[in-house]
Design an enzyme around this catalytic site. Sequence first.
Site, PDB file in Angstrom:
ATOM      1  N   HIS A   1      34.975  39.627  39.347  1.00  0.00           N
ATOM      2  CA  HIS A   1      34.030  39.357  38.245  1.00  0.00           C
ATOM      3  C   HIS A   1      34.336  40.186  36.993  1.00  0.00           C
ATOM      4  O   HIS A   1      33.706  39.966  35.954  1.00  0.00           O
ATOM      5  CB  HIS A   1      32.585  39.639  38.674  1.00  0.00           C
TER       6      HIS A   1
ATOM      7  N   ASP B   1      36.159  33.762  47.750  1.00  0.00           N
ATOM      8  CA  ASP B   1      34.851  34.430  47.682  1.00  0.00           C
ATOM      9  C   ASP B   1      33.806  33.367  47.321  1.00  0.00           C
ATOM     10  O   ASP B   1      34.096  32.442  46.564  1.00  0.00           O
ATOM     11  CB  ASP B   1      34.901  35.528  46.616  1.00  0.00           C
TER      12      ASP B   1
ATOM     13  N   ASP C   1      31.767  36.220  51.780  1.00  0.00           N
ATOM     14  CA  ASP C   1      30.337  35.988  51.606  1.00  0.00           C
ATOM     15  C   ASP C   1      29.936  34.514  51.687  1.00  0.00           C
ATOM     16  O   ASP C   1      28.776  34.178  51.451  1.00  0.00           O
ATOM     17  CB  ASP C   1      29.821  36.639  50.301  1.00  0.00           C
TER      18      ASP C   1
ATOM     19  N   HIS D   1      31.416  33.477  45.411  1.00  0.00           N
ATOM     20  CA  HIS D   1      31.037  33.487  43.988  1.00  0.00           C
ATOM     21  C   HIS D   1      32.237  33.124  43.121  1.00  0.00           C
ATOM     22  O   HIS D   1      33.380  33.466  43.465  1.00  0.00           O
ATOM     23  CB  HIS D   1      30.512  34.873  43.604  1.00  0.00           C
TER      24      HIS D   1
HETATM   25 ZN   LIG Z   1      31.154  37.254  46.214  1.00  0.00          ZN
END
Ligand SMILES: [Zn+2]
Length: 287
Positions: A115, A151, A231, A153
């Site tokens: 991120h 991931d 995740d 996200h």
């Molecule tokens: Zn994540």
Amino acid sequence: MYVIADKRCLDYNAPGHPERPSRVEDTLKRLRLQDELEIEWESPVPVADELLELGHAADYLARLRNPARDFDGDTPAYAGIFDHARRAVGGTMKAQEAALQGHRAFSLSRPPGHHATSDRAMGFCYLSSVGLSALHAAVNLDKRVAVFDFDVHHGNGTESLLLDRRDLAFFSVHQHPCYPGTGATDSGNNCFNYPVPPRTPRNEYRKLLESVLRDLKRWKPDLIAVSAGFDAYVHDPLAQELLEVEDFRWLGEKLADLGVPFYSSLEGGYSSRLPDLIMAWLTGIDD
Ligand SMILES: [Zn+2]
């Protein structure tokens, strides 16, 4: 199998924060106790400022060295965070080096990186470990590099570093809607996003992952950098997907089947089963 780790990554934390030292500490214990995989332990390589400057703005790097305040509610200004984040980059770089020498390699480190944008820390991330390593291989080693980010996200930070860069492509599979809200569509000419609705059945999720790997292979990379986040696991507290432990082993096997050199680096994964998820991934990619 090379696993790159440095215990100093356990030396920062904030009470109640999901990105906590036990993620790595418990995984280290799990990997040291098992005897299925033959692990060679390695340390992160030193990282020069020039590498960081390949992907991050100079004024952002100056701020990260001496943060005056938290970057956001999720991303504290921990003491020494610049050194921790730089060591995580060094772990990913060591994994890349091992991959280029024909080894399987995983960087077990924190903080995660996908991120962190070119000029902003966010979402527990400070430096774009995988993005920087991919830039290095493309710019300095003349490789054609695909980043594969599973991931749960969206890897908005990696995308910001790689956007429209020659010989680099980004393939991200992620829950949408979910944090950070980006990744609903493709970006530029080289960032391919595969949003998945919450609670997608496992077999559908697997089918999508297979088609992403097909697209990635069709792009003809010399090297694959993997943002390995765990995740999308059914009991992860930060997302709503349904994958089971064995799905990460399956994914590792599928990736290895592509026959392209690759290395992987830990991103997210916040459930207490993270050590088992990582063990499944390593078992899948082991040759
Ligand atoms: Zn994540």
